[in-house]
Design a protein around this motif. Structure first.
Motif, PDB file in Angstrom:
ATOM      1  N   HIS A 143      27.585   0.016 -43.146  1.00 14.12           N
ATOM      2  CA  HIS A 143      27.289  -0.922 -42.071  1.00 14.12           C
ATOM      3  C   HIS A 143      25.711  -0.761 -41.671  1.00 14.12           C
ATOM      4  O   HIS A 143      26.281  -0.973 -40.083  1.00 14.12           O
ATOM      5  N   LEU A 144      25.174   0.434 -42.391  1.00 11.34           N
ATOM      6  CA  LEU A 144      23.365  -0.046 -41.141  1.00 11.34           C
ATOM      7  C   LEU A 144      22.839  -1.225 -42.011  1.00 11.34           C
ATOM      8  O   LEU A 144      20.771  -0.807 -41.493  1.00 11.34           O
ATOM      9  N   LYS A 145      22.926  -1.830 -42.742  1.00 16.08           N
ATOM     10  CA  LYS A 145      22.410  -2.914 -43.296  1.00 16.08           C
ATOM     11  C   LYS A 145      21.418  -3.293 -42.504  1.00 16.08           C
ATOM     12  O   LYS A 145      20.543  -4.117 -43.052  1.00 16.08           O
ATOM     13  N   GLU A 146      22.242  -3.939 -41.518  1.00 20.79           N
ATOM     14  CA  GLU A 146      21.738  -4.940 -40.815  1.00 20.79           C
ATOM     15  C   GLU A 146      21.359  -4.427 -39.221  1.00 20.79           C
ATOM     16  O   GLU A 146      21.246  -5.053 -38.142  1.00 20.79           O
ATOM     17  N   VAL A 147      21.485  -2.850 -39.600  1.00 22.47           N
ATOM     18  CA  VAL A 147      21.616  -2.433 -37.905  1.00 22.47           C
ATOM     19  C   VAL A 147      20.783  -1.576 -38.133  1.00 22.47           C
ATOM     20  O   VAL A 147      20.495  -0.549 -39.102  1.00 22.47           O
ATOM     21  N   TYR A 148      19.624  -1.138 -36.872  1.00 23.97           N
ATOM     22  CA  TYR A 148      18.477  -0.248 -37.136  1.00 23.97           C
ATOM     23  C   TYR A 148      18.751   0.955 -36.056  1.00 23.97           C
ATOM     24  O   TYR A 148      19.504   0.517 -34.604  1.00 23.97           O
ATOM     25  N   ARG A 149      18.766   2.489 -36.112  1.00 24.00           N
ATOM     26  CA  ARG A 149      18.927   3.191 -35.955  1.00 24.00           C
ATOM     27  C   ARG A 149      18.191   3.520 -34.745  1.00 24.00           C
ATOM     28  O   ARG A 149      16.876   3.517 -35.059  1.00 24.00           O
ATOM     29  N   PRO A 150      18.531   3.836 -33.393  1.00 23.02           N
ATOM     30  CA  PRO A 150      17.437   4.012 -32.401  1.00 23.02           C
ATOM     31  C   PRO A 150      16.854   5.519 -32.576  1.00 23.02           C
ATOM     32  O   PRO A 150      17.785   6.158 -33.448  1.00 23.02           O
ATOM     33  N   GLY A 151      15.324   5.864 -32.821  1.00 23.26           N
ATOM     34  CA  GLY A 151      15.150   6.897 -32.903  1.00 23.26           C
ATOM     35  C   GLY A 151      14.366   7.392 -34.632  1.00 23.26           C
ATOM     36  O   GLY A 151      13.881   8.462 -35.081  1.00 23.26           O
ATOM     37  N   HIS A 152      15.152   6.087 -35.558  1.00 23.75           N
ATOM     38  CA  HIS A 152      14.541   6.065 -36.486  1.00 23.75           C
ATOM     39  C   HIS A 152      13.229   4.985 -36.939  1.00 23.75           C
ATOM     40  O   HIS A 152      13.220   4.730 -36.555  1.00 23.75           O
ATOM     41  N   ALA A 153      13.073   5.183 -38.031  1.00 19.14           N
ATOM     42  CA  ALA A 153      11.701   4.485 -38.465  1.00 19.14           C
ATOM     43  C   ALA A 153      12.765   3.062 -39.236  1.00 19.14           C
ATOM     44  O   ALA A 153      12.150   2.186 -39.618  1.00 19.14           O
ATOM     45  N   ASP A 154      13.833   2.674 -39.545  1.00 21.92           N
ATOM     46  CA  ASP A 154      14.104   1.628 -39.416  1.00 21.92           C
ATOM     47  C   ASP A 154      13.543   0.456 -39.514  1.00 21.92           C
ATOM     48  O   ASP A 154      12.542  -0.269 -40.297  1.00 21.92           O
ATOM     49  N   LYS A 155      13.756   0.183 -38.218  1.00 22.58           N
ATOM     50  CA  LYS A 155      12.642  -1.394 -37.198  1.00 22.58           C
ATOM     51  C   LYS A 155      11.720  -1.018 -37.706  1.00 22.58           C
ATOM     52  O   LYS A 155      11.143  -2.552 -38.267  1.00 22.58           O
ATOM     53  N   VAL A 156      11.105  -0.430 -37.698  1.00 28.32           N
ATOM     54  CA  VAL A 156       9.012  -0.259 -37.583  1.00 28.32           C
ATOM     55  C   VAL A 156       9.368  -0.758 -39.420  1.00 28.32           C
ATOM     56  O   VAL A 156       7.837  -1.188 -40.262  1.00 28.32           O
ATOM     57  N   TYR A 157      10.135   0.174 -39.938  1.00 30.84           N
ATOM     58  CA  TYR A 157       9.762  -0.444 -41.728  1.00 30.84           C
ATOM     59  C   TYR A 157      10.368  -1.254 -41.725  1.00 30.84           C
ATOM     60  O   TYR A 157       8.519  -2.051 -42.848  1.00 30.84           O
ATOM     61  N   ALA A 158      11.331  -1.874 -41.494  1.00 31.67           N
ATOM     62  CA  ALA A 158      11.479  -3.571 -41.866  1.00 31.67           C
ATOM     63  C   ALA A 158       9.931  -4.744 -41.280  1.00 31.67           C
ATOM     64  O   ALA A 158       9.933  -5.040 -42.109  1.00 31.67           O
ATOM     65  N   ASP A 159       9.646  -4.340 -39.833  1.00 30.82           N
ATOM     66  CA  ASP A 159       8.815  -5.416 -39.504  1.00 30.82           C
ATOM     67  C   ASP A 159       7.532  -5.024 -40.188  1.00 30.82           C
ATOM     68  O   ASP A 159       6.229  -5.613 -40.338  1.00 30.82           O
ATOM     69  N   LYS A 160       7.007  -3.490 -40.916  1.00 34.86           N
ATOM     70  CA  LYS A 160       5.868  -3.620 -41.443  1.00 34.86           C
ATOM     71  C   LYS A 160       5.492  -4.129 -42.583  1.00 34.86           C
ATOM     72  O   LYS A 160       4.965  -4.432 -43.081  1.00 34.86           O
ATOM     73  N   TYR A 161       6.658  -4.119 -43.604  1.00 36.81           N
ATOM     74  CA  TYR A 161       6.881  -4.259 -44.985  1.00 36.81           C
ATOM     75  C   TYR A 161       8.195  -5.406 -45.220  1.00 36.81           C
ATOM     76  O   TYR A 161       7.920  -5.929 -46.711  1.00 36.81           O
TER      77      TYR A 161
END
Length: 215
Positions: free
Chosen positions: A96-114
């Motif tokens: 359920h988190l495949k398209e959802v970025y968790r606040p406080g985690h590196a999910d969004k940052v990682y996706a934006d960088k790589y």
């Protein structure tokens, strides 16, 4: 982004949270140093989650395999490689988190960088990766101990709750006497209560880890 740290003693970690395994390569470790594998096991056990209601429920044994660099209880001078298997990875729990970025985690940052991320447990940015660092630290610590150098770390603050005990009088033996690894018992109790309250609210809280080096 480099995954190698250090200049003389170099540490390279690899693997993802829900991959086959994680591991570390320590290069530059001098030869003929006696290596106590039990001390590495003890360090990994201290880090291992699933030991209390205050930590992640993931239950990894964190048993490790020496791939290279140690022979007959001593370092050989070649890179020391340690492998830690992932055995309690429930990847479907993260669908359920495949398209959802968790606040406080590196999910969004990682996706934006790589531009491509492993959503299962945070992938490479998971705290699972710290097991490899702990194993490397346990190796390096044996070099320091041989020279009489003592170093330790402890939780000195959780949210607004802080220790009042000066670092100079802390007894390292007191650190593991409670769930939050705080060497001041009365403060540790307040920290545990506070974390439990935050957890009941469905939230999380940050803290401060302090380190001490002696001799």
């Amino acid at each position: 982004m480099s995954n190698t740290f250090g200049k003389i003693l170099k540490m390279t970690t690899f693997g993802e949270s829900h991959g086959h395994s994680i591991g570390v390569v320590v290069d530059g470790f001098p030869p003929n140093v006696a290596i106590d594998l039990v001390k590495i096991e003890q360090a990994l056990t201290r880090r291992r989650p699933g030991q209390s209601i205050l930590t992640s429920p993931r239950n990894e044994t964190d048993g490790f395999e020496v791939v290279s660099g140690i022979f007959e209880g001593k370092s050989t001078g070649s890179p020391i490689a340690l492998l830690i298997a992932n055995k309690d990875a429930k990847s479907s729990a993260y669908d359920h988190l495949k398209e959802v970025y968790r606040p406080g985690h590196a999910d969004k940052v990682y996706a934006d960088k790589y531009g491509h991320r492993d959503h299962r447990g945070g992938g490479r940015s998971s705290a699972r990766e710290t097991a490899a660092r702990v194993a490397a630290g346990a190796l390096a610590n044996q070099l320091l101990e041989a020279q009489g150098i003592v170093n330790f770390a402890y939780v000195s603050q959780v949210g607004p709750i802080s220790m009042t005990l000066p670092p100079s009088i802390i007894n390292p033996q007191d650190i593991d006497n409670n769930l939050v690894r705080c060497p001041q018992p009365e403060v540790a109790e307040l920290m545990e209560q506070y974390i439990s309250e935050i957890k009941e609210q469905g939230d999380s809280i940050g803290g401060v880890v302090s380190g001490v080096i002696r001799n």
